[in-house]
Design a protein around this motif. Structure first.
Motif, short mmCIF file in Angstrom:
data_model
loop_
_atom_site.label_atom_id
_atom_site.label_comp_id
_atom_site.label_asym_id
_atom_site.label_seq_id
_atom_site.Cartn_x
_atom_site.Cartn_y
_atom_site.Cartn_z
N PRO A 134 0.84 -1.21 0.00
CA PRO A 134 0.00 0.00 0.00
C PRO A 134 0.88 1.26 0.00
CG PRO A 134 -0.66 -1.55 1.73
CD PRO A 134 0.65 -2.02 1.20
N LYS A 135 0.42 2.30 -0.68
CA LYS A 135 1.19 3.54 -0.77
C LYS A 135 1.51 4.11 0.61
CE LYS A 135 1.36 3.99 -5.30
NZ LYS A 135 2.63 4.02 -6.06
N LYS A 136 0.57 3.93 1.56
CA LYS A 136 0.79 4.48 2.91
C LYS A 136 1.96 3.81 3.61
CE LYS A 136 -2.60 1.41 5.19
NZ LYS A 136 -1.65 0.72 6.07
N ASN A 137 2.31 2.60 3.17
CA ASN A 137 3.42 1.88 3.80
C ASN A 137 4.78 2.24 3.22
OD1 ASN A 137 1.54 0.64 5.35
ND2 ASN A 137 1.78 -1.41 4.51
N TYR A 138 4.81 3.11 2.20
CA TYR A 138 6.09 3.54 1.64
C TYR A 138 6.92 4.29 2.68
CZ TYR A 138 5.13 2.25 -3.24
OH TYR A 138 4.90 1.56 -4.39
N LYS A 139 6.24 4.77 3.74
CA LYS A 139 6.96 5.49 4.80
C LYS A 139 8.00 4.61 5.47
CE LYS A 139 3.38 4.26 8.17
NZ LYS A 139 2.29 4.76 9.02
N TYR A 140 7.83 3.29 5.39
CA TYR A 140 8.78 2.37 6.01
C TYR A 140 10.02 2.15 5.15
CZ TYR A 140 4.77 1.11 8.95
OH TYR A 140 3.70 1.13 9.80
N LEU A 141 9.97 2.57 3.90
CA LEU A 141 11.06 2.29 2.96
C LEU A 141 12.08 3.41 2.96
CD1 LEU A 141 8.96 0.95 -0.06
CD2 LEU A 141 10.10 -0.39 1.72
N SER A 142 13.33 3.05 2.76
CA SER A 142 14.41 4.03 2.66
C SER A 142 14.28 4.80 1.35
CB SER A 142 15.76 3.32 2.70
OG SER A 142 15.91 2.50 1.55
N PRO A 143 14.93 5.97 1.24
CA PRO A 143 14.90 6.70 -0.04
C PRO A 143 15.40 5.85 -1.21
CG PRO A 143 15.76 8.10 1.70
CD PRO A 143 15.61 6.73 2.30
N LYS A 146 4.12 3.95 -22.43
CA LYS A 146 3.62 5.10 -21.67
C LYS A 146 4.80 6.03 -21.39
CE LYS A 146 0.01 2.35 -19.43
NZ LYS A 146 -0.53 1.84 -18.13
N THR A 147 5.37 6.57 -22.45
CA THR A 147 6.61 7.32 -22.34
C THR A 147 6.46 8.62 -21.55
OG1 THR A 147 6.16 8.25 -24.53
CG2 THR A 147 7.62 6.35 -24.44
N SER A 148 5.32 9.26 -21.65
CA SER A 148 5.10 10.52 -20.89
C SER A 148 5.09 10.24 -19.39
CB SER A 148 3.78 11.18 -21.31
OG SER A 148 3.82 11.54 -22.66
N ASP A 149 4.39 9.16 -19.01
CA ASP A 149 4.36 8.78 -17.58
C ASP A 149 5.76 8.42 -17.10
OD1 ASP A 149 1.65 9.16 -17.65
OD2 ASP A 149 1.15 7.02 -17.82
N ALA A 150 6.48 7.70 -17.95
CA ALA A 150 7.83 7.27 -17.57
C ALA A 150 8.74 8.48 -17.39
CB ALA A 150 8.40 6.34 -18.64
N GLU A 151 8.67 9.47 -18.29
CA GLU A 151 9.53 10.64 -18.20
C GLU A 151 9.22 11.45 -16.93
OE1 GLU A 151 11.34 14.06 -21.12
OE2 GLU A 151 9.35 13.24 -21.57
N LYS A 152 7.95 11.57 -16.60
CA LYS A 152 7.57 12.30 -15.39
C LYS A 152 8.11 11.61 -14.14
CE LYS A 152 3.51 14.04 -12.90
NZ LYS A 152 2.03 14.10 -12.86
N LYS A 153 7.96 10.29 -14.10
CA LYS A 153 8.46 9.54 -12.94
C LYS A 153 9.98 9.64 -12.83
CE LYS A 153 4.68 6.18 -12.74
NZ LYS A 153 4.27 4.79 -13.03
N LEU A 154 10.66 9.60 -13.97
CA LEU A 154 12.12 9.65 -13.94
C LEU A 154 12.63 11.02 -13.52
CD1 LEU A 154 12.96 7.49 -17.07
CD2 LEU A 154 13.49 6.95 -14.70
N GLU A 155 11.92 12.08 -13.87
CA GLU A 155 12.31 13.42 -13.39
C GLU A 155 12.18 13.49 -11.87
OE1 GLU A 155 13.70 15.83 -15.02
OE2 GLU A 155 13.63 14.73 -16.91
N GLU A 156 11.08 12.94 -11.35
CA GLU A 156 10.88 12.90 -9.89
C GLU A 156 11.97 12.04 -9.24
OE1 GLU A 156 6.99 11.35 -9.43
OE2 GLU A 156 5.95 13.17 -10.12
N THR A 157 12.30 10.94 -9.89
CA THR A 157 13.29 10.02 -9.33
C THR A 157 14.68 10.66 -9.32
OG1 THR A 157 12.01 8.19 -10.26
CG2 THR A 157 14.22 7.69 -9.51
N ARG A 190 19.19 12.98 -6.28
CA ARG A 190 20.11 14.09 -6.00
C ARG A 190 19.98 14.57 -4.56
NH1 ARG A 190 22.65 16.32 -10.39
NH2 ARG A 190 21.87 15.70 -12.46
N ASP A 191 18.76 14.52 -4.03
CA ASP A 191 18.52 15.02 -2.66
C ASP A 191 18.93 14.03 -1.58
OD1 ASP A 191 17.50 17.34 -3.71
OD2 ASP A 191 15.41 16.75 -3.51
N PHE A 192 18.69 12.74 -1.82
CA PHE A 192 18.85 11.75 -0.74
C PHE A 192 19.91 10.67 -1.00
CE2 PHE A 192 14.39 13.21 -0.54
CZ PHE A 192 14.40 13.77 0.73
N CYS A 193 20.08 10.26 -2.24
CA CYS A 193 21.02 9.16 -2.50
C CYS A 193 21.67 9.34 -3.87
CB CYS A 193 20.30 7.81 -2.42
SG CYS A 193 18.65 7.80 -3.17
#
Length: 413
Positions: free
Chosen positions: A135-144, A163-174, A179-182
């Motif tokens: 569940p998405k709410k359990n992502y809080k237990y996962l490391s960055p 679904k290249t647009s979805d993939a590009e958006k996710k990769l920008e977030e990733t 860069r911020d955490f790992c």
């Protein structure tokens, strides 16, 4: 009122002390994880395994702590591409998680780790299925890092599904998350970006992603990622017949040979260290037994000498009684050694031997009539590993082959 106030103060101090101890253990685990990561980055895998094993033998660690220790061990074996041991140690971590009050956290982390392992061995369907169970709410237990890997996996699936647009958006977030955490995980992000840009035929962005990924792999001195980037570059430049293909091929081959040698040596060192430790343990126990026996004999001789000097006659009678007692003990030992069960067969009490949990598991499976192959499948280890454990069991029980063990266990052929 005074007593109630004192009682509340005592409870508060006890709670504070407990929290302090917990925080110390957490800090100790974090330091251990940092050391293991440093060892693995410099290919000192045997040092990591020894550190983890020593910690697992330390009784001060709770089931929750041991859960993470087995995760560290699985991560180390993942670096050696030994996925039999990866899944085996994840199973051990699961067993520890059952005895904690953090079951939801442990279950979430295990599903993620199993997903990453399945993704590594190209079982994409199983990997994605496990991620969907979290569940998405359990992502809080996962490391960055874990959340980053999940995003990368989802992006790869989106690319495969066009679904290249979805993939590009996710990769920008990733990328921002990395860069911020790992930042050491950035090569994985850029390699996936290169896959995306290759899919949409954007050569300039693909080239930039490949060079960025190689830059960060070299910056953080992660040989595995550097090799991976050259492998990706080799693949894409083969498609375009790029003039630099031969250069990337040579660099990849060089790193591949280097990495294979490191992995091979790491496996051998782990095996040799395990054998040396077992041998040293046996020799130490044997030496301690001899030393205790010699010390006991020396003390007895000293006492007997003093008694003989002063009370020879009286001691003579005592000596005779002592000899009779010793003979009786010898007879009792002989009777115990030659004890028979109802069927007239020799009995061996396995509990009297220092057998490991793994050795006991194998013995129990032999008692069930399992073959080596079936035992390996049951315990998630190779058939050769089963044979190795059986050899150690034969040495411990002072027997030569499987038929003797079956006889001891009263197993029908």
């Amino acid at each position: 009122m005074m007593i109630k106030a004192l009682r509340r103060t005592f409870v508060f101090l006890l709670l504070l002390f407990s929290i302090t101890i917990y925080c110390q253990k957490t800090a100790e685990l974090k330091q251990l994880e940092k050391t293991i990561t440093q060892n693995n980055d410099t290919f000192k895998y045997e040092n990591s395994i020894i550190l983890i094993n020593n910690a697992l033998e330390n009784k001060k660690f709770s089931h929750y702590d041991r859960f993470y220790l087995y995760l560290f061990k699985a991560t180390t074996f993942k670096r050696l591409f030994n996925y039999e041991e990866v899944f085996y140690n994840l199973k051990l971590a699961q067993n520890e998680g059952l005895y904690t009050t953090n079951k939801e956290e442990c279950e979430t982390i295990l599903k993620a780790e199993r997903s990453f392992a399945y993704f590594d061995i190209r079982n994409i369907a199983m990997a994605i299925a496990l991620i969907k169970e979290i569940p998405k709410k359990n992502y809080k237990y996962l490391s960055p890092e874990s959340r980053l890997y999940i995003k990368v996996q989802e992006s790869i699936v989106d690319i495969s599904d066009n679904k290249t647009s979805d993939a590009e958006k996710k990769l920008e977030e990733t990328e921002k998350m990395a860069r911020d955490f790992c930042p050491r995980e950035l090569p994985i992000v850029f390699a996936t970006k290169a896959k995306l840009y290759s899919k949409i035929n954007d050569a300039s962005k693909k080239e930039k992603a490949l060079q960025d990924g190689l830059y960060f792999a070299k910056k953080f001195k992660i040989l595995k990622y550097e090799m991976y980037m050259y492998e990706v570059m080799k693949y894409y430049y083969t498609e375009s017949n790029d003039k630099n293909l031969k250069i990337y091929q040579r660099k990849f081959d060089s790193l591949f040979n280097q990495y294979n040698a490191i992995i091979h040596n790491g496996k051998l060192t782990l095996l040799e260290r395990e054998l040396i430790e077992k041998k040293h343990q046996k020799e130490t126990e044997k030496g301690q037994t001899i030393q205790i026996g010699l010390s006991g004999i020396a003390i007895i001789l000293l006492i007997v000498s003093i008694i003989l000097f002063f009370l020879y006659n009286e001691n003579n009678e005592r000596r005779k009684l002592a000899e009779k007692e010793i003979q009786l003990i010898h007879k009792q030992i002989a009777l115990m050694t030659n004890a028979k069960d109802e069927k007239g067969e020799n009995k061996i009490n396995l509990a009297a031997y220092q057998l490991t949990e793994r050795q006991i598991d194998i013995i129990n499976l032999i008692r069930q009539g399992k073959t080596n192959k079936e035992i390996g499948k049951e315990l998630f280890i190779s058939e050769n590993t089963v044979k190795y454990h059986l050899k150690v069991i034969y040495d411990i029980l002072d027997i030569e082959h499987r038929s003797e063990l079956k006889k001891i266990l009263n197993v029908k052929n």
